[in-house]
Design an enzyme around this catalytic site. Structure first.
Site, PDB file in Angstrom:
ATOM      1  N   THR A  73       1.136  -1.198   0.157  1.00 33.20           N
ATOM      2  CA  THR A  73      -0.015   0.076   0.076  1.00 33.20           C
ATOM      3  C   THR A  73       0.871   1.125  -0.013  1.00 33.20           C
ATOM      4  OG1 THR A  73      -0.328  -0.207   2.294  1.00 33.20           O
ATOM      5  CG2 THR A  73      -1.769  -1.063   1.063  1.00 33.20           C
ATOM      6  N   SER A  97      -5.673  -3.665  -2.039  1.00 37.45           N
ATOM      7  CA  SER A  97      -5.425  -3.219  -0.680  1.00 37.45           C
ATOM      8  C   SER A  97      -5.529  -3.985   0.530  1.00 37.45           C
ATOM      9  CB  SER A  97      -6.201  -1.944  -0.370  1.00 37.45           C
ATOM     10  OG  SER A  97      -7.776  -2.167  -0.458  1.00 37.45           O
ATOM     11  N   HIS A 131      -3.966   0.218  13.179  1.00 33.22           N
ATOM     12  CA  HIS A 131      -2.611  -0.654  12.822  1.00 33.22           C
ATOM     13  C   HIS A 131      -1.409  -0.592  13.495  1.00 33.22           C
ATOM     14  CE1 HIS A 131      -4.758  -0.670   8.795  1.00 33.22           C
ATOM     15  NE2 HIS A 131      -4.318  -2.035   8.722  1.00 33.22           N
ATOM     16  N   LYS A 135       3.806   0.756  10.758  1.00 33.96           N
ATOM     17  CA  LYS A 135       3.075   0.675   9.508  1.00 33.96           C
ATOM     18  C   LYS A 135       3.666   1.931   8.778  1.00 33.96           C
ATOM     19  CE  LYS A 135      -1.324   0.592   6.859  1.00 33.96           C
ATOM     20  NZ  LYS A 135      -0.675  -0.007   5.702  1.00 33.96           N
ATOM     21  N   THR A 142      -6.896  -0.033   2.675  1.00 34.13           N
ATOM     22  CA  THR A 142      -7.765  -0.579   3.097  1.00 34.13           C
ATOM     23  C   THR A 142      -8.729   0.605   3.176  1.00 34.13           C
ATOM     24  OG1 THR A 142      -6.950  -2.752   4.077  1.00 34.13           O
ATOM     25  CG2 THR A 142      -9.226  -2.138   4.475  1.00 34.13           C
TER      26      THR A 142
HETATM   27  N1  LIG Z   1      -2.894  -6.025   0.654  1.00 34.45           N
HETATM   28  C1  LIG Z   1      -3.022  -6.532   1.944  1.00 34.45           C
HETATM   29  O1  LIG Z   1      -3.677  -7.376   1.918  1.00 34.45           O
HETATM   30  C2  LIG Z   1      -1.959  -6.437   2.810  1.00 34.45           C
HETATM   31  C3  LIG Z   1      -0.917  -5.328   2.684  1.00 34.45           C
HETATM   32  N2  LIG Z   1       0.153  -4.996   3.619  1.00 34.45           N
HETATM   33  C4  LIG Z   1       1.117  -4.107   2.869  1.00 34.45           C
HETATM   34  O2  LIG Z   1       2.141  -5.018   2.310  1.00 34.45           O
HETATM   35  C5  LIG Z   1       3.399  -4.218   2.700  1.00 34.45           C
HETATM   36  C6  LIG Z   1       4.497  -5.159   3.419  1.00 34.45           C
HETATM   37  O3  LIG Z   1       3.954  -5.378   4.718  1.00 34.45           O
HETATM   38  P1  LIG Z   1       4.754  -6.323   5.587  1.00 34.45           P
HETATM   39  O4  LIG Z   1       5.193  -7.642   5.238  1.00 34.45           O
HETATM   40  O5  LIG Z   1       3.862  -6.155   6.882  1.00 34.45           O
HETATM   41  O6  LIG Z   1       5.936  -5.165   5.788  1.00 34.45           O
HETATM   42  P2  LIG Z   1       7.405  -5.646   6.316  1.00 34.45           P
HETATM   43  O7  LIG Z   1       8.126  -4.355   6.738  1.00 34.45           O
HETATM   44  O8  LIG Z   1       7.402  -6.627   7.479  1.00 34.45           O
HETATM   45  O9  LIG Z   1       8.100  -6.205   5.196  1.00 34.45           O
HETATM   46  C7  LIG Z   1       8.719  -5.725   4.278  1.00 34.45           C
HETATM   47  C8  LIG Z   1       9.653  -6.428   3.373  1.00 34.45           C
HETATM   48  O10 LIG Z   1      10.118  -5.864   2.219  1.00 34.45           O
HETATM   49  C9  LIG Z   1      11.493  -5.969   2.113  1.00 34.45           C
HETATM   50  N3  LIG Z   1      12.120  -4.787   1.271  1.00 34.45           N
HETATM   51  C10 LIG Z   1      12.620  -3.695   1.641  1.00 34.45           C
HETATM   52  N4  LIG Z   1      13.199  -3.213   0.336  1.00 34.45           N
HETATM   53  C11 LIG Z   1      12.695  -3.875  -0.418  1.00 34.45           C
HETATM   54  C12 LIG Z   1      12.795  -3.707  -2.096  1.00 34.45           C
HETATM   55  N5  LIG Z   1      13.496  -2.573  -2.566  1.00 34.45           N
HETATM   56  N6  LIG Z   1      12.421  -4.711  -2.472  1.00 34.45           N
HETATM   57  C13 LIG Z   1      11.829  -5.733  -2.052  1.00 34.45           C
HETATM   58  N7  LIG Z   1      11.540  -5.878  -0.792  1.00 34.45           N
HETATM   59  C14 LIG Z   1      12.349  -4.848  -0.029  1.00 34.45           C
HETATM   60  C15 LIG Z   1      12.007  -5.742   3.759  1.00 34.45           C
HETATM   61  O11 LIG Z   1      13.382  -6.187   3.649  1.00 34.45           O
HETATM   62  P3  LIG Z   1      14.198  -5.647   5.106  1.00 34.45           P
HETATM   63  O12 LIG Z   1      13.513  -6.295   6.174  1.00 34.45           O
HETATM   64  O13 LIG Z   1      15.438  -6.328   4.922  1.00 34.45           O
HETATM   65  O14 LIG Z   1      14.119  -4.362   5.137  1.00 34.45           O
HETATM   66  C16 LIG Z   1      11.066  -6.521   4.137  1.00 34.45           C
HETATM   67  O15 LIG Z   1      11.366  -8.210   4.050  1.00 34.45           O
HETATM   68  C17 LIG Z   1       3.022  -2.997   3.327  1.00 34.45           C
HETATM   69  O16 LIG Z   1       2.821  -1.898   2.343  1.00 34.45           O
HETATM   70  C18 LIG Z   1       1.671  -3.246   3.919  1.00 34.45           C
HETATM   71  O17 LIG Z   1       0.910  -2.004   4.168  1.00 34.45           O
HETATM   72  C19 LIG Z   1       0.021  -5.510   4.622  1.00 34.45           C
HETATM   73  C20 LIG Z   1      -0.642  -6.626   4.900  1.00 34.45           C
HETATM   74  C21 LIG Z   1      -1.866  -7.028   4.122  1.00 34.45           C
HETATM   75  O1  LIG Z   2       0.300  -2.662   6.831  1.00 39.03           O
HETATM   76  C1  LIG Z   2      -0.499  -3.367   7.136  1.00 39.03           C
HETATM   77  O2  LIG Z   2      -0.151  -4.311   8.293  1.00 39.03           O
HETATM   78  C2  LIG Z   2      -1.596  -3.603   6.499  1.00 39.03           C
HETATM   79  N1  LIG Z   2      -1.702  -2.980   5.590  1.00 39.03           N
HETATM   80  C3  LIG Z   2      -2.908  -3.016   4.468  1.00 39.03           C
HETATM   81  C4  LIG Z   2      -3.390  -1.549   4.318  1.00 39.03           C
HETATM   82  O3  LIG Z   2      -2.939  -0.576   4.304  1.00 39.03           O
HETATM   83  O4  LIG Z   2      -4.734  -1.575   4.307  1.00 39.03           O
HETATM   84  C5  LIG Z   2      -3.803  -4.286   4.591  1.00 39.03           C
HETATM   85  C6  LIG Z   2      -3.970  -4.508   6.314  1.00 39.03           C
HETATM   86  O5  LIG Z   2      -4.800  -3.647   6.818  1.00 39.03           O
HETATM   87  C7  LIG Z   2      -2.605  -4.603   7.013  1.00 39.03           C
END
Ligand SMILES: NC(=O)C1=CN([C@@H]2O[C@H](COP(=O)(O)OP(=O)(O)OC[C@H]3O[C@@H](n4cnc5c(N)ncnc54)[C@H](OP(=O)(O)O)[C@@H]3O)[C@@H](O)[C@H]2O)C=CC1
Ligand SMILES: O=C(O)C1=N[C@H](C(=O)O)C[C@H](O)C1
Length: 232
Positions: A73, A97, A131, A135, A142
């Site tokens: 997102t 999202s 959240h 974040k 969402t």
């Molecule tokens: N659509 C949905 O249903 C949901 C969406 N989200 C969204 O997903 C995204 C990720 O969430 P989350 O997993 O919790 O976040 P995290 O911060 O836990 O994970 C992000 C990952 O991306 C890596 N990273 C950093 N830079 C890069 C790059 N240039 N290319 C590829 N990977 C990279 C990080 O590595 P390092 O740790 O080494 O920095 C880390 O492994 C957020 O935007 C969140 O809002 C989250 C949950 C649900």
């Molecule tokens: O960053 C998160 O954790 C999440 N991101 C998504 C959002 O921005 O809506 C989905 C979920 O709520 C968790």
């Protein structure tokens, strides 16, 4: 199916486990921007990284002819550019999202409720999202999707963070401990209030939805959303 995980943090790791449990082969687990080499000829890429990285990551996957499921997102200003690139390259792209079934039902519920409410003109609407403190973006993707669904079906013309005026729909973003994601919509009149709330207990629903979307997209061509996947 050969899956490349672009972003391997909280979400990437759960998606990895679910993908393997469903019989898929995870061929890349990336924590940096992909290259042609480290995408490992995947059938599909699942992108959950961060708002700064998403655009470049998706672009590279599409240029390498790999369909993309994106859950990151906070980068949506550049989404039209990505959709144009996907169409030019004839490679599928799906942004969600929120990939959970519950939230996608919640989207539909609010679209319908907003439509009904707008017939009475008695109710104002407000959104709240809560959240975890890690974040990076606010409001949540969402909350933006919920707001867009309400705007399409009501007197509201735009959304705005915090206090609003006229036809702006207010979104309040709260960051608290390790909350996975809670979204509430308040429909308020002079005499009562209807509150609809979705609470994610953990991230499993988001991750499962992303894998289901990846399974769905492999034999499709075009730009899609979870509405297409779920037939909503
Ligand atoms: N659509 C949905 O249903 C949901 C969406 N989200 C969204 O997903 C995204 C990720 O969430 P989350 O997993 O919790 O976040 P995290 O911060 O836990 O994970 C992000 C990952 O991306 C890596 N990273 C950093 N830079 C890069 C790059 N240039 N290319 C590829 N990977 C990279 C990080 O590595 P390092 O740790 O080494 O920095 C880390 O492994 C957020 O935007 C969140 O809002 C989250 C949950 C649900
Ligand atoms: O960053 C998160 O954790 C999440 N991101 C998504 C959002 O921005 O809506 C989905 C979920 O709520 C968790």
């Amino acid at each position: 199916m050969k899956i490349a995980l672009v972003g391997y943090g909280k979400m990437g790791k759960i998606i990895d486990e679910i993908s393997q449990n469903r019989g898929h082969n995870v061929v890349a687990r990336l924590r940096e921007t992909p290259t042609s080499e480290n995408l490992n000829v995947a059938d599909v890429a699942i992108e959950f990284s961060n708002p700064e990285a998403a655009f470049e990551n998706i672009k590279i996957c599409l240029e390498n002819h790999i369909p993309v499921i994106c859950g990151t997102t906070g980068w949506l200003d550049k989404k039209p550019e990505i959709e144009k690139l996907a169409l030019e390259n004839n490679i599928s792209f799906l942004y969600g999202s929120n990939f959970s079934l519950g939230v996608n039902l919640f989207f539909a519920l609010n679209e319908n409720l907003a439509k009904l409410m707008s017939k009475t003109n008695e109710y104002s609407v407000q959104l709240e999202e809560i959240h975890h403190i890690h974040k990076k973006d606010a409001p949540s993707g969402t909350a933006i999707s919920i707001a867009e669904g309400i705007i399409e079906n009501s007197k509201y013309e735009a959304w705005k963070l915090d206090e609003t005026k006229d036809k702006e729909l207010g979104i309040f973003a709260i960051r608290e401990n390790e909350v996975p994601g809670t979204h509430s919509v308040f429909y308020r009149s002079e005499v009562d209030e209807i509150e609809i709330k979705h609470t994610a207990y953990n991230r499993n629903g988001f991750a499962l939805g992303a894998v289901i979307a990846a399974e769905w997209i492999v034999d499709k061509k075009g730009i899609f959303s979870m509405k297409d996947v779920l037939g909503l």
